[in-house]
Design a protein around this motif. Structure first.
Motif, PDB file in Angstrom:
ATOM      1  N   PHE A 249      12.433   0.217  -0.596  1.00 37.12           N
ATOM      2  CA  PHE A 249      11.091   0.460  -0.046  1.00 37.12           C
ATOM      3  C   PHE A 249      11.051   0.170   1.448  1.00 37.12           C
ATOM      4  CE2 PHE A 249       9.881   0.561  -4.428  1.00 37.12           C
ATOM      5  CZ  PHE A 249       8.684   1.250  -4.474  1.00 37.12           C
ATOM      6  N   TYR A 250      10.279   0.975   2.151  1.00 41.32           N
ATOM      7  CA  TYR A 250      10.030   0.785   3.583  1.00 41.32           C
ATOM      8  C   TYR A 250       8.711   0.034   3.739  1.00 41.32           C
ATOM      9  CZ  TYR A 250       8.801   2.157   8.395  1.00 41.32           C
ATOM     10  OH  TYR A 250       8.435   2.170   9.718  1.00 41.32           O
ATOM     11  N   ASP A 251       8.715  -1.014   4.557  1.00 39.00           N
ATOM     12  CA  ASP A 251       7.504  -1.827   4.720  1.00 39.00           C
ATOM     13  C   ASP A 251       6.589  -1.187   5.762  1.00 39.00           C
ATOM     14  OD1 ASP A 251       8.340  -3.745   2.866  1.00 39.00           O
ATOM     15  OD2 ASP A 251       9.540  -4.777   4.374  1.00 39.00           O
ATOM     16  N   GLY A 252       5.860  -0.182   5.324  1.00 43.42           N
ATOM     17  CA  GLY A 252       4.963   0.531   6.239  1.00 43.42           C
ATOM     18  C   GLY A 252       3.539   0.032   6.195  1.00 43.42           C
ATOM     19  N   THR A 253       3.239  -0.884   5.275  1.00 48.75           N
ATOM     20  CA  THR A 253       1.890  -1.445   5.179  1.00 48.75           C
ATOM     21  C   THR A 253       2.000  -2.949   4.937  1.00 48.75           C
ATOM     22  OG1 THR A 253       1.544  -1.386   2.769  1.00 48.75           O
ATOM     23  CG2 THR A 253       1.263   0.696   3.962  1.00 48.75           C
ATOM     24  N   ASP A 254       0.864  -3.637   5.004  1.00 49.84           N
ATOM     25  CA  ASP A 254       0.813  -5.065   4.706  1.00 49.84           C
ATOM     26  C   ASP A 254       0.538  -5.345   3.232  1.00 49.84           C
ATOM     27  OD1 ASP A 254       1.316  -5.688   7.300  1.00 49.84           O
ATOM     28  OD2 ASP A 254      -0.758  -6.129   7.855  1.00 49.84           O
ATOM     29  N   PHE A 255       0.458  -4.292   2.434  1.00 53.01           N
ATOM     30  CA  PHE A 255       0.130  -4.448   1.018  1.00 53.01           C
ATOM     31  C   PHE A 255       1.403  -4.560   0.178  1.00 53.01           C
ATOM     32  CE2 PHE A 255      -3.546  -2.292   2.855  1.00 53.01           C
ATOM     33  CZ  PHE A 255      -4.600  -3.051   2.344  1.00 53.01           C
ATOM     34  N   PRO A 256       1.279  -5.037  -1.069  1.00 55.63           N
ATOM     35  CA  PRO A 256       2.448  -5.079  -1.967  1.00 55.63           C
ATOM     36  C   PRO A 256       3.029  -3.677  -2.186  1.00 55.63           C
ATOM     37  CG  PRO A 256       0.639  -6.394  -2.849  1.00 55.63           C
ATOM     38  CD  PRO A 256       0.083  -5.649  -1.680  1.00 55.63           C
ATOM     39  N   LYS A 257       4.271  -3.644  -2.633  1.00 56.80           N
ATOM     40  CA  LYS A 257       4.966  -2.363  -2.783  1.00 56.80           C
ATOM     41  C   LYS A 257       4.233  -1.407  -3.720  1.00 56.80           C
ATOM     42  CE  LYS A 257       9.698  -3.946  -1.779  1.00 56.80           C
ATOM     43  NZ  LYS A 257       9.304  -5.263  -1.262  1.00 56.80           N
ATOM     44  N   GLY A 258       3.656  -1.942  -4.790  1.00 56.52           N
ATOM     45  CA  GLY A 258       2.943  -1.079  -5.731  1.00 56.52           C
ATOM     46  C   GLY A 258       1.752  -0.388  -5.088  1.00 56.52           C
ATOM     47  N   VAL A 259       1.005  -1.133  -4.276  1.00 53.89           N
ATOM     48  CA  VAL A 259      -0.150  -0.547  -3.582  1.00 53.89           C
ATOM     49  C   VAL A 259       0.318   0.451  -2.525  1.00 53.89           C
ATOM     50  CG1 VAL A 259      -2.184  -1.047  -2.170  1.00 53.89           C
ATOM     51  CG2 VAL A 259      -1.543  -2.603  -4.016  1.00 53.89           C
ATOM     52  N   SER A 260       1.392   0.097  -1.822  1.00 55.37           N
ATOM     53  CA  SER A 260       1.941   1.024  -0.821  1.00 55.37           C
ATOM     54  C   SER A 260       2.359   2.339  -1.478  1.00 55.37           C
ATOM     55  CB  SER A 260       3.142   0.389  -0.112  1.00 55.37           C
ATOM     56  OG  SER A 260       2.757  -0.754   0.622  1.00 55.37           O
ATOM     57  N   LEU A 261       2.946   2.241  -2.671  1.00 60.63           N
ATOM     58  CA  LEU A 261       3.338   3.445  -3.394  1.00 60.63           C
ATOM     59  C   LEU A 261       2.118   4.296  -3.714  1.00 60.63           C
ATOM     60  CD1 LEU A 261       5.605   5.031  -4.867  1.00 60.63           C
ATOM     61  CD2 LEU A 261       5.046   3.695  -6.908  1.00 60.63           C
ATOM     62  N   LEU A 262       1.038   3.647  -4.155  1.00 59.83           N
ATOM     63  CA  LEU A 262      -0.190   4.389  -4.440  1.00 59.83           C
ATOM     64  C   LEU A 262      -0.772   5.017  -3.171  1.00 59.83           C
ATOM     65  CD1 LEU A 262      -1.980   1.967  -6.952  1.00 59.83           C
ATOM     66  CD2 LEU A 262      -0.859   4.140  -7.478  1.00 59.83           C
ATOM     67  N   MET A 263      -0.634   4.346  -2.051  1.00 60.71           N
ATOM     68  CA  MET A 263      -1.161   4.880  -0.795  1.00 60.71           C
ATOM     69  C   MET A 263      -0.430   6.153  -0.369  1.00 60.71           C
ATOM     70  SD  MET A 263      -1.818   1.311   1.307  1.00 60.71           S
ATOM     71  CE  MET A 263      -2.377   2.096   2.817  1.00 60.71           C
ATOM     72  N   THR A 264       0.842   6.300  -0.783  1.00 63.48           N
ATOM     73  CA  THR A 264       1.568   7.526  -0.446  1.00 63.48           C
ATOM     74  C   THR A 264       1.000   8.737  -1.176  1.00 63.48           C
ATOM     75  OG1 THR A 264       3.222   7.320  -2.233  1.00 63.48           O
ATOM     76  CG2 THR A 264       3.693   6.193  -0.159  1.00 63.48           C
ATOM     77  N   PHE A 265       0.181   8.501  -2.191  1.00 63.75           N
ATOM     78  CA  PHE A 265      -0.387   9.617  -2.954  1.00 63.75           C
ATOM     79  C   PHE A 265      -1.282  10.495  -2.092  1.00 63.75           C
ATOM     80  CE2 PHE A 265      -0.182   7.772  -7.551  1.00 63.75           C
ATOM     81  CZ  PHE A 265       1.167   7.536  -7.379  1.00 63.75           C
ATOM     82  N   VAL A 266      -1.761   9.973  -0.946  1.00 65.62           N
ATOM     83  CA  VAL A 266      -2.615  10.793  -0.083  1.00 65.62           C
ATOM     84  C   VAL A 266      -1.885  12.055   0.346  1.00 65.62           C
ATOM     85  CG1 VAL A 266      -1.944   9.622   2.082  1.00 65.62           C
ATOM     86  CG2 VAL A 266      -4.140  10.802   1.939  1.00 65.62           C
ATOM     87  N   ALA A 267      -0.575  11.948   0.573  1.00 63.94           N
ATOM     88  CA  ALA A 267       0.207  13.122   0.958  1.00 63.94           C
ATOM     89  C   ALA A 267       0.270  14.133  -0.174  1.00 63.94           C
ATOM     90  CB  ALA A 267       1.620  12.696   1.366  1.00 63.94           C
ATOM     91  N   VAL A 268       0.462  13.639  -1.409  1.00 62.45           N
ATOM     92  CA  VAL A 268       0.541  14.530  -2.565  1.00 62.45           C
ATOM     93  C   VAL A 268      -0.817  15.174  -2.822  1.00 62.45           C
ATOM     94  CG1 VAL A 268       1.364  14.729  -4.927  1.00 62.45           C
ATOM     95  CG2 VAL A 268       2.145  12.833  -3.501  1.00 62.45           C
ATOM     96  N   ILE A 269      -1.863  14.365  -2.793  1.00 66.83           N
ATOM     97  CA  ILE A 269      -3.202  14.864  -3.105  1.00 66.83           C
ATOM     98  C   ILE A 269      -3.643  15.901  -2.083  1.00 66.83           C
ATOM     99  CG2 ILE A 269      -5.640  14.192  -3.230  1.00 66.83           C
ATOM    100  CD1 ILE A 269      -4.707  11.553  -4.484  1.00 66.83           C
ATOM    101  N   TRP A 270      -3.389  15.624  -0.789  1.00 66.00           N
ATOM    102  CA  TRP A 270      -3.781  16.593   0.228  1.00 66.00           C
ATOM    103  C   TRP A 270      -2.959  17.864   0.100  1.00 66.00           C
ATOM    104  CZ3 TRP A 270      -1.816  19.382   4.316  1.00 66.00           C
ATOM    105  CH2 TRP A 270      -2.762  19.961   5.169  1.00 66.00           C
ATOM    106  N   ALA A 271      -1.669  17.719  -0.096  1.00 62.03           N
ATOM    107  CA  ALA A 271      -0.802  18.891  -0.203  1.00 62.03           C
ATOM    108  C   ALA A 271      -1.154  19.739  -1.415  1.00 62.03           C
ATOM    109  CB  ALA A 271       0.661  18.458  -0.275  1.00 62.03           C
ATOM    110  N   MET A 272      -1.628  19.114  -2.485  1.00 61.86           N
ATOM    111  CA  MET A 272      -1.886  19.830  -3.734  1.00 61.86           C
ATOM    112  C   MET A 272      -3.368  20.118  -3.964  1.00 61.86           C
ATOM    113  SD  MET A 272       1.022  20.442  -5.036  1.00 61.86           S
ATOM    114  CE  MET A 272       0.390  21.028  -6.591  1.00 61.86           C
TER     115      MET A 272
END
Length: 570
Positions: A249-272
């Motif tokens: 995992f890349y530490d791109g946020t101050d949140f735990p890894k699980g939350v950071s993973l959920l935050m990446t969903f913005v790319a999927v949701i916007w793209a889809m």
């Protein structure tokens, strides 16, 4: 001896596979024989106004062009890669796509039952409990409209950034400025507006070509990157080890890894988020209550599969995430391509992405104009009488196209607030779209019961389970999509996620508008066909004809039904 043709029998709304704002005992009145598609539309309360020149393929083409996987990925790589690194790309897309497919299938079921340009807005009005139809339609309509009207500006902004990044690659001394991005974005929007004002057949052909190019370009890039990568010349293995790709995992946020993973969903949701386009094009689609829902599901399924392939290719080849995100080029996709490909090959891949983005932006403009037209037809906007006019030459909602264009240009002024402020365009589209998608689905699942009349395309006994999964996913994701990357003392104005303000502000205004004024006059979808009670030939409810000497206006058609009856949408 020839026999005179038998006049078409007027059908009750109950005889059509639709869930309508009209009641079962009401019969639409029309002076000519109607096609099967037109019968379904008048059963929903609307007069046929468009030429039905979209097929399943061309409807899918517009939807896939709006989806624009290659430019969508290029536009949102900052979020997918920047929040959690390669695990966010591969795991995030895979997990999110399962639930997004649930949303798409539930939406397709609604589309088959109610194939109108108003789409989700109409569905919310009809399905809501008695007395709540107008409010449900009001909230759904405005949220969906915010998503649609920000679609083309966000795509065109990303396209402009990629064009200028290409200029920086060939001329290293050139560093794009915000005013240059703004002016180029405005020019692209004006070109898209001119194309979107063309006749329906021209639009269908243009989008068919554009979607085909999108698919071809996507396949070329998916193959080009692993075949042409120069990682080995940089003393690296051709591909990053799988253990690193899936688990580092890349530490791109101050949140735990699980939350950071959920935050990446913005790319999927916007793209889809473009797979709802067939719903809004259903009044221009042949065999709409079957072809349009099929196009929705097909777009989501094909887009999800090919999108994940692209995620895997990039995740296995990226070299330096920090360098890709922080490059002076101002466009992470262009920076990534330069990392893993020779310059000329990188420029070729970037050029394919730019052309695909042009097609995507134009598809977004078309879809948004149909939504704006549908809402203006029901009087939702100031000057709805003008916005809802259908041009008498092109038979397309030209005024709605240019209304959206003006608003889009104003929205792109966010560019001057920096990349994070401009990035709010992407988050708004994701949040607004999925809120609008889910309101009618949740009403269908939790409140309707047997009042829903399924169309020919439906989920059968799995409908409630799929719809429940879709609602749960969106309920979880809306607050996640509004989280900033940093917390505490690390959070400042530049790093703030402004989605809560830029989306929440307009929606708060819409709610206040409803409480203060709109609830007094907004009654949901406005029927614009004459209709009568079954068996009562003299009891005809008439609509007013447009008296404008130029264009025909759907907005001037006003159903003269009793106010109490109009309010009882459910």
């Amino acid at each position: 001896m020839s026999e005179s043709p038998t006049p078409a029998r007027k059908k009750s709304v109950a005889e059509e596979p639709v869930t309508s704002v009209l009641h079962d005992g009401e019969v639409p009145v029309y002076e000519r024989a109607l096609t099967a598609d037109e019968e379904v539309l008048v059963a929903l309360g609307y007069k046929p106004e468009f030429k039905r020149e979209f097929s399943l393929w061309t409807t899918f083409c517009v939807s896939f062009a709006v989806l624009g996987l290659l430019p969508s990925f290029a536009s949102t790589i900052y979020y997918g890669m920047g929040y959690a690194g390669t695990p966010g790309m591969v795991w995030g897309w895979l997990i999110a796509m399962f639930f997004i497919q649930c949303v798409a299938m539930s939406m397709a079921e609604l589309c088959s039952s109610m194939p109108t340009s108003g789409g989700l807005y109409y569905a919310s009005a009809v399905l809501a409990p008695p007395g709540y139809g107008p409010l449900a339609a009001w909230l759904t309509g405005w949220s969906n409209w915010l998503a649609q009207v920000t679609g083309a500006p966000s795509v065109d902004y990303a396209m402009a950034a990629m064009i200028l990044a290409a200029g920086s690659i060939t001329h290293p001394d050139f560093i794009p400025q915000n005013w240059q991005v703004f002016l180029l974005t405005t020019l692209i929007m004006l070109i898209h507006s001119c194309i979107s004002s063309m006749p329906t057949r021209w639009l269908a052909n243009f989008n068919s070509f554009g979607s085909t190019f999108n698919i071809v370009a996507l396949c070329i890039v998916i193959i080009l990157i692993p075949v042409g990568t120069n990682r080995e010349s940089q003393d690296l293995p051709r591909f990053t080890p799988a253990s690193t790709v899936w688990g580092n995992f890349y530490d791109g946020t101050d949140f735990p890894k699980g939350v950071s993973l959920l935050m990446t969903f913005v790319a999927v949701i916007w793209a889809m988020s473009g797979y709802d386009a067939p719903f809004h094009l259903s009044e221009e689609c042949s065999n709409a209550n079957v072809a349009a829902p099929r196009a929705i599901v097909l777009t989501s399924a094909v887009g999800g599969l090919f999108g994940w392939f692209l995620q895997l290719v990039v995740a296995y080849t990226v070299i330096d995430i920090d360098a890709a995100l922080g490059s002076d080029l101002g466009q992470p996709w262009a920076s990534y391509l330069l990392q893993v490909l020779p310059q000329k090959t990188a420029l070729a891949a970037l050029s394919l992405t730019i052309i695909a983005a042009f097609s995507m932006g134009q598809g977004c403009m078309v879809a948004a104009s149909r939504v704006t037209f549908a809402y203006a037809r029901d009087g939702c906007f100031p000057f709805s009488w003008w916005i809802s006019r259908v041009n008498k030459h092109t038979k397309t909602p030209v005024n709605a196209v240019w209304f959206n264009t003006i608003l889009g240009i104003l929205m792109t002024l966010l560019i001057f607030g920096g990349s994070l402020a401009a990035g709010a365009l992407f988050s708004i589209a994701a949040v607004a779209a999925f809120v609008a998608f889910t309101i009618p689905i949740s009403i269908r699942v939790f409140f309707v019961g047997d009042r829903f009349r399924a169309g020919p395309w439906n989920l059968g006994k799995y409908s409630m389970y799929v719809g429940s999964a879709a609602c749960a996913f969106v309920l979880l994701m809306v607050p996640i999509l509004m989280l900033p990357s940093y917390t505490g003392s690390d959070l400042d104005a530049a790093g703030m996620n402004w989605t809560c303000l830029v989306y929440g502000g307009p929606m708060l205004f819409v709610i206040i508008w409803w409480i203060v004024d709109a609830r007094k006059w907004f009654k949901g979808p406005k029927v614009n066909v004459e209709h009568q009670m079954l068996g009562r030939e003299g009891n005809v409810v008439h609509g007013k004809e447009a008296n404008d000497s130029g264009d025909s206006s759907a907005g001037s058609m006003r159903d003269q039904v009793d106010e109490k009856k109009a309010a009882n949408l459910a």
